[in-house]
Design a protein around this motif. Structure first.
Motif, short mmCIF file in Angstrom:
data_model
loop_
_atom_site.label_atom_id
_atom_site.label_comp_id
_atom_site.label_asym_id
_atom_site.label_seq_id
_atom_site.Cartn_x
_atom_site.Cartn_y
_atom_site.Cartn_z
N PRO A 9 -1.50 62.27 -5.10
CA PRO A 9 -1.92 60.94 -4.64
C PRO A 9 -3.00 60.29 -5.49
CG PRO A 9 -2.80 62.67 -3.20
CD PRO A 9 -1.82 63.33 -4.12
N ARG A 10 -3.71 61.08 -6.30
CA ARG A 10 -4.83 60.53 -7.05
C ARG A 10 -4.69 60.67 -8.56
NH1 ARG A 10 -6.90 62.95 -2.42
NH2 ARG A 10 -7.20 64.97 -3.45
N ALA A 11 -3.50 61.01 -9.07
CA ALA A 11 -3.42 61.27 -10.51
C ALA A 11 -2.03 61.08 -11.09
CB ALA A 11 -3.90 62.70 -10.81
N THR A 12 -2.00 60.62 -12.32
CA THR A 12 -0.83 60.70 -13.17
C THR A 12 -0.83 62.08 -13.82
OG1 THR A 12 -0.70 58.34 -13.63
CG2 THR A 12 0.20 59.80 -15.30
N GLU A 13 0.37 62.63 -14.04
CA GLU A 13 0.49 63.97 -14.64
C GLU A 13 1.27 63.88 -15.94
OE1 GLU A 13 2.85 68.18 -13.71
OE2 GLU A 13 2.27 66.86 -12.06
N VAL A 52 7.26 66.98 -23.86
CA VAL A 52 6.26 66.41 -22.96
C VAL A 52 6.91 65.37 -22.07
CG1 VAL A 52 4.08 65.13 -22.84
CG2 VAL A 52 4.43 66.80 -24.68
N PHE A 53 6.50 65.32 -20.79
CA PHE A 53 7.05 64.34 -19.85
C PHE A 53 5.92 63.86 -18.94
CE2 PHE A 53 9.72 62.78 -16.33
CZ PHE A 53 10.74 62.14 -17.04
N VAL A 54 5.99 62.59 -18.55
CA VAL A 54 4.95 61.99 -17.71
C VAL A 54 5.49 61.67 -16.32
CG1 VAL A 54 3.46 59.97 -17.40
CG2 VAL A 54 3.70 60.99 -19.66
N PHE A 55 4.69 62.02 -15.29
CA PHE A 55 4.99 61.66 -13.91
C PHE A 55 3.94 60.65 -13.45
CE2 PHE A 55 6.14 66.22 -14.41
CZ PHE A 55 7.52 66.10 -14.29
N PRO A 56 4.34 59.40 -13.19
CA PRO A 56 3.37 58.38 -12.79
C PRO A 56 2.67 58.72 -11.46
CG PRO A 56 5.41 57.36 -13.55
CD PRO A 56 5.68 58.82 -13.42
N VAL A 57 1.48 58.22 -11.32
CA VAL A 57 0.64 58.53 -10.16
C VAL A 57 1.36 58.21 -8.84
CG1 VAL A 57 -0.50 56.26 -10.28
CG2 VAL A 57 -1.61 58.15 -9.07
N GLY A 58 1.29 59.16 -7.91
CA GLY A 58 1.78 58.96 -6.57
C GLY A 58 3.27 59.12 -6.36
N LEU A 59 4.07 59.24 -7.43
CA LEU A 59 5.51 59.32 -7.26
C LEU A 59 5.97 60.76 -7.05
CD1 LEU A 59 6.86 56.72 -9.86
CD2 LEU A 59 6.19 56.39 -7.47
N VAL A 60 7.02 60.91 -6.24
CA VAL A 60 7.58 62.23 -5.96
C VAL A 60 8.22 62.78 -7.24
CG1 VAL A 60 9.30 63.51 -4.64
CG2 VAL A 60 7.99 61.68 -3.54
N LEU A 117 -3.91 66.20 -15.72
CA LEU A 117 -3.90 65.19 -14.66
C LEU A 117 -5.13 64.29 -14.76
CD1 LEU A 117 -3.06 68.23 -12.99
CD2 LEU A 117 -1.84 66.37 -11.86
N SER A 118 -4.95 63.03 -14.38
CA SER A 118 -5.99 62.03 -14.57
C SER A 118 -6.94 61.93 -13.39
CB SER A 118 -5.35 60.66 -14.84
OG SER A 118 -4.56 60.25 -13.72
N SER A 119 -7.34 63.07 -12.85
CA SER A 119 -8.32 63.12 -11.78
C SER A 119 -8.96 64.49 -11.77
CB SER A 119 -7.67 62.85 -10.41
OG SER A 119 -8.57 63.09 -9.35
N GLN A 120 -10.24 64.54 -11.39
CA GLN A 120 -10.91 65.84 -11.25
C GLN A 120 -10.37 66.59 -10.04
OE1 GLN A 120 -14.94 64.31 -10.59
NE2 GLN A 120 -14.88 65.12 -8.51
N ASN A 121 -9.75 65.85 -9.11
CA ASN A 121 -9.20 66.44 -7.88
C ASN A 121 -7.94 65.66 -7.51
OD1 ASN A 121 -8.87 67.92 -5.54
ND2 ASN A 121 -10.32 66.70 -4.36
N PRO A 122 -6.83 65.93 -8.22
CA PRO A 122 -5.64 65.09 -8.07
C PRO A 122 -4.97 65.17 -6.71
CG PRO A 122 -5.17 67.00 -9.45
CD PRO A 122 -6.64 66.98 -9.23
N GLY A 123 -5.18 66.27 -6.00
CA GLY A 123 -4.50 66.46 -4.73
C GLY A 123 -3.02 66.74 -4.94
N VAL A 124 -2.40 67.35 -3.95
CA VAL A 124 -0.95 67.60 -4.01
C VAL A 124 -0.39 67.54 -2.60
CG1 VAL A 124 -1.26 70.11 -3.93
CG2 VAL A 124 0.87 69.15 -4.83
N ILE A 125 0.71 66.82 -2.46
CA ILE A 125 1.43 66.75 -1.19
C ILE A 125 2.84 67.24 -1.46
CG2 ILE A 125 2.27 65.29 0.69
CD1 ILE A 125 0.03 63.30 -0.08
N THR A 126 3.14 68.49 -1.07
CA THR A 126 4.48 69.04 -1.22
C THR A 126 5.32 68.51 -0.05
OG1 THR A 126 3.56 71.01 -2.26
CG2 THR A 126 5.85 71.14 -1.48
N ILE A 127 6.41 67.82 -0.37
CA ILE A 127 7.13 67.06 0.63
C ILE A 127 7.62 67.95 1.78
CG2 ILE A 127 9.02 65.44 1.03
CD1 ILE A 127 6.71 64.49 -0.87
N GLY A 128 8.27 69.07 1.45
CA GLY A 128 8.78 69.95 2.48
C GLY A 128 7.68 70.47 3.39
#
Length: 216
Positions: A111-115, A147-155, A172-183
């Motif tokens: 939720p807080r970072a691009t990867e 190399v591949f980029v995942f935009p911020v907030g996208l599944v 990741l573009s945050s010191q604390n990017p957070g992670v929400i695993t959908i399942g």
């Protein structure tokens, strides 16, 4: 806050002037996190610079293979502000991801970072899905060095499609990017989301939903 009045004939108009000061750039060399401080801020309070050491900017462990003996066949080793207090306010972090053969890093979001993901070993099938209502899937097969980029907030997800283990390094573009695993979020919430809600959301029977929830 200052208040002023202007006289126009017999009409007196009063207005307020507010002055705010800020700077988008860092105003100090570093702000090493002090996890013992109970003050709540958006981030972590700075440790006194006099007690900061080189170890506050150091982590050792990304050379170690993660244990992928779990249902999804992957292991994430994070390196964020928890592991390196010196990352506080710097807006970056890392993670090593190990994959067993056919292992996955399940669909999740930060939720807080691009990867930005770099494959170190193996072959990964990766992808992300755009937001509603398009829900467009972008996928790519990556080899060592890709190399591949995942935009911020996208599944997004990764799947090891090679015959042996795979390893990737994520920045990741945050010191604390957070992670929400959908399942985990949908079927493993505490307490459970009602089967009435999930059966309608996924257009399936309640017993199927209850069976999935039991696995989480």
């Amino acid at each position: 806050m200052a208040s002023k009045a202007i006289i126009f004939g017999f009409l007196i108009v009063t207005y307020a002037v507010a002055v705010f000061a800020s700077d988008p750039s860092h105003l100090q060399d570093f702000c090493v996190a002090d996890p013992t401080n109970t003050v709540k801020v958006n981030g972590v309070v700075c440790k006194e610079s006099e007690v900061v050491t080189a170890d506050d900017f150091f982590f050792s462990g990304l050379h170690k293979v993660g244990n992928t003996s779990n249902p999804v066949g992957s292991k994430v080793t994070p390196v964020n502000v928890v592991q390196i207090p010196g990352l506080n306010t710097l807006g970056i972090s890392l993670a090593r991801i190990d994959y067993a053969p056919l292992g996955i890093n399940p669909p999740h979001t930060h939720p807080r970072a691009t990867e930005i993901l770099t494959v170190l070993e193996g072959t990964l099938h990766v992808g992300f899905v755009t937001s509603n209502t398009e829900n467009r899937l972008f996928t790519k097969v990556l080899q060592k060095g890709d190399v591949f980029v995942f935009p911020v907030g996208l599944v997004h997800f990764q799947h090891n499609i090679g015959h042996g283990p795979a390893v990737a390094l994520a920045a990741l573009s945050s010191q604390n990017p957070g992670v929400i695993t959908i399942g985990n979020a949908v079927f493993g919430s505490k307490p459970d989301i009602s089967t009435d809600i999930l059966s309608k959301a996924f257009q399936t029977d309640k017993s199927i939903i209850a069976g999935i929830q039991a696995k989480f």
